[in-house]
Design an enzyme around this catalytic site. Structure first.
Site, PDB file in Angstrom:
ATOM      1  N   GLY A 192      -5.554   8.026  -5.768  1.00 26.08           N
ATOM      2  CA  GLY A 192      -6.163   6.708  -5.628  1.00 26.08           C
ATOM      3  C   GLY A 192      -5.243   5.805  -4.836  1.00 26.08           C
ATOM      4  N   GLN A 194      -1.588  -2.155  -2.270  1.00 26.11           N
ATOM      5  CA  GLN A 194      -0.430  -1.278  -2.036  1.00 26.11           C
ATOM      6  C   GLN A 194      -0.065  -1.120  -0.568  1.00 26.11           C
ATOM      7  OE1 GLN A 194      -2.252   1.859  -4.720  1.00 26.11           O
ATOM      8  NE2 GLN A 194      -0.094   2.245  -5.102  1.00 26.11           N
ATOM      9  N   CYS A 236       2.365   6.308 -10.020  1.00 27.94           N
ATOM     10  CA  CYS A 236       1.902   5.341  -9.025  1.00 27.94           C
ATOM     11  C   CYS A 236       2.695   5.527  -7.742  1.00 27.94           C
ATOM     12  CB  CYS A 236       2.100   3.919  -9.554  1.00 27.94           C
ATOM     13  SG  CYS A 236       1.537   2.653  -8.404  1.00 27.94           S
ATOM     14  N   LEU A 237       1.997   5.527  -6.621  1.00 32.47           N
ATOM     15  CA  LEU A 237       2.680   5.698  -5.338  1.00 32.47           C
ATOM     16  C   LEU A 237       3.632   4.534  -5.055  1.00 32.47           C
ATOM     17  CD1 LEU A 237      -0.368   7.028  -3.296  1.00 32.47           C
ATOM     18  CD2 LEU A 237       1.598   8.345  -4.112  1.00 32.47           C
ATOM     19  N   HIS A 279      -6.567   1.910 -13.046  1.00 36.77           N
ATOM     20  CA  HIS A 279      -5.230   1.745 -12.448  1.00 36.77           C
ATOM     21  C   HIS A 279      -5.337   0.983 -11.118  1.00 36.77           C
ATOM     22  CE1 HIS A 279      -1.149   3.562 -11.283  1.00 36.77           C
ATOM     23  NE2 HIS A 279      -1.625   3.165 -10.116  1.00 36.77           N
ATOM     24  N   GLU A 280      -6.309   1.365 -10.285  1.00 38.08           N
ATOM     25  CA  GLU A 280      -6.472   0.705  -8.973  1.00 38.08           C
ATOM     26  C   GLU A 280      -6.946  -0.734  -9.139  1.00 38.08           C
ATOM     27  OE1 GLU A 280      -5.026   2.368  -6.994  1.00 38.08           O
ATOM     28  OE2 GLU A 280      -5.311   4.376  -7.808  1.00 38.08           O
ATOM     29  N   HIS A 305      -4.109  -2.958  -9.777  1.00 34.08           N
ATOM     30  CA  HIS A 305      -3.381  -3.311  -8.545  1.00 34.08           C
ATOM     31  C   HIS A 305      -4.011  -4.540  -7.878  1.00 34.08           C
ATOM     32  CE1 HIS A 305      -0.358  -0.221  -7.910  1.00 34.08           C
ATOM     33  NE2 HIS A 305      -1.215   0.767  -8.046  1.00 34.08           N
TER      34      HIS A 305
HETATM   35  O1  GNR Z   1      -1.751   9.392  -7.314  1.00 34.07           O
HETATM   36  C1  GNR Z   1      -1.880   8.769  -8.369  1.00 34.07           C
HETATM   37  N1  GNR Z   1      -1.994   9.468  -9.537  1.00 34.07           N
HETATM   38  C2  GNR Z   1      -2.336   8.893 -10.740  1.00 34.07           C
HETATM   39  C3  GNR Z   1      -2.176   9.654 -11.881  1.00 34.07           C
HETATM   40  C4  GNR Z   1      -2.516   9.139 -13.106  1.00 34.07           C
HETATM   41  C5  GNR Z   1      -3.039   7.873 -13.201  1.00 34.07           C
HETATM   42  C6  GNR Z   1      -3.188   7.082 -12.073  1.00 34.07           C
HETATM   43  C7  GNR Z   1      -2.849   7.597 -10.847  1.00 34.07           C
HETATM   44  S1  GNR Z   1      -3.087   6.632  -9.423  1.00 34.07           S
HETATM   45  C8  GNR Z   1      -1.847   7.297  -8.378  1.00 34.07           C
HETATM   46  C9  GNR Z   1      -1.948   6.708  -6.988  1.00 34.07           C
HETATM   47  C10 GNR Z   1      -1.693   5.224  -7.043  1.00 34.07           C
HETATM   48  O2  GNR Z   1      -0.606   4.726  -7.150  1.00 34.07           O
HETATM   49  N2  GNR Z   1      -2.730   4.443  -7.004  1.00 34.07           N
HETATM   50  O3  GNR Z   1      -2.573   3.123  -7.102  1.00 34.07           O
HETATM   51 NI    NI Z   2      -0.771   2.801  -8.240  1.00 29.53          NI
END
Ligand code: GNR
Ligand code: NI
Length: 183
Positions: free
Chosen positions: A46, A51, A91-92, A133-134, A137
């Site tokens: 995601g 980001q 999270c990236l 999660h997104e 952000h």
């Molecule tokens: O790549 C991602 N893996 C992930 C794994 C578990 C819960 C959420 C994520 S999102 C993350 C990519 C990211 O940072 N998205 O904002």
């Molecule tokens: Ni993230």
């Protein structure tokens, strides 16, 4: 298409609250395509526009094994949610950190698609976790915000150290007194 740079914690720009997209245009679609390219290259499941330092309510996701299910949501809203799920999140923008976070297990989301058409979708499991999660952000929120201040401090130190090692000293990677598991 272009690969974009991903902001990393504790960059203050990750705290920006994204603005509603008033009109879905070719520019929005180019952003989506660039975000998908960036997400697949990372690789991640995601990515939120926040980001890549674009503060508009746009997110992309693909939780398939083979990158065959790209999803783009504009102005997403959770209109229903059910259940609790604890899962390990990464999270990236917080590289190499994985911690358990509580999320709704099931969500119903209203959003615009890449053509500006209103859509309703249901998600559960990993996709539901990813969308939540997104959407965090887009509110300037990171998964580390759910952890204790002590854990967050450890994470900041670990990331600062990794960044320092990457930019300042190509060799040696290990310095006296460093524990390899904290590099
Ligand atoms: O790549 C991602 N893996 C992930 C794994 C578990 C819960 C959420 C994520 S999102 C993350 C990519 C990211 O940072 N998205 O904002
Ligand atoms: Ni993230």
């Amino acid at each position: 298409m272009a690969k974009l740079q991903i902001l990393e914690y504790p960059d203050p720009r990750l705290r920006t609250v994204a603005a509603q997209v008033d009109e879905v245009t070719d520019k929005t679609r180019t952003l989506i395509d660039d975000m998908l390219e960036t997400m697949y290259a990372a690789p991640g499941i995601g990515l939120a526009a926040t980001q890549v330092n674009v503060h508009q309510r746009v997110l992309v996701a693909d939780v398939s094994d083979d990158g065959s299910q790209p999803l783009a949501l504009i102005n997403p809203e959770i209109i229903e949610s059910e259940g609790d799920a604890w899962s390990d999140e990464g999270c990236l923008s917080v590289p190499d950190i994985y911690e358990k976070v509580a999320r709704a297990e099931y969500i119903k989301v209203k959003a615009l698609d890449r053509n500006g058409k209103s859509m309703l979708m249901e998600a559960e499991g990993l996709l539901a976790v990813c969308i939540q999660h997104e959407m965090d952000h887009l509110e300037g929120k990171l998964f580390v915000d759910y952890l204790s201040e002590l854990k967050r401090q450890r994470i900041r130190k670990k990331i600062e150290k990794a960044r320092k090692n990457a930019t300042e000293s190509p060799v040696p990677i290990t310095v006296a007194g460093d524990h390899p598991d904290r590099l």
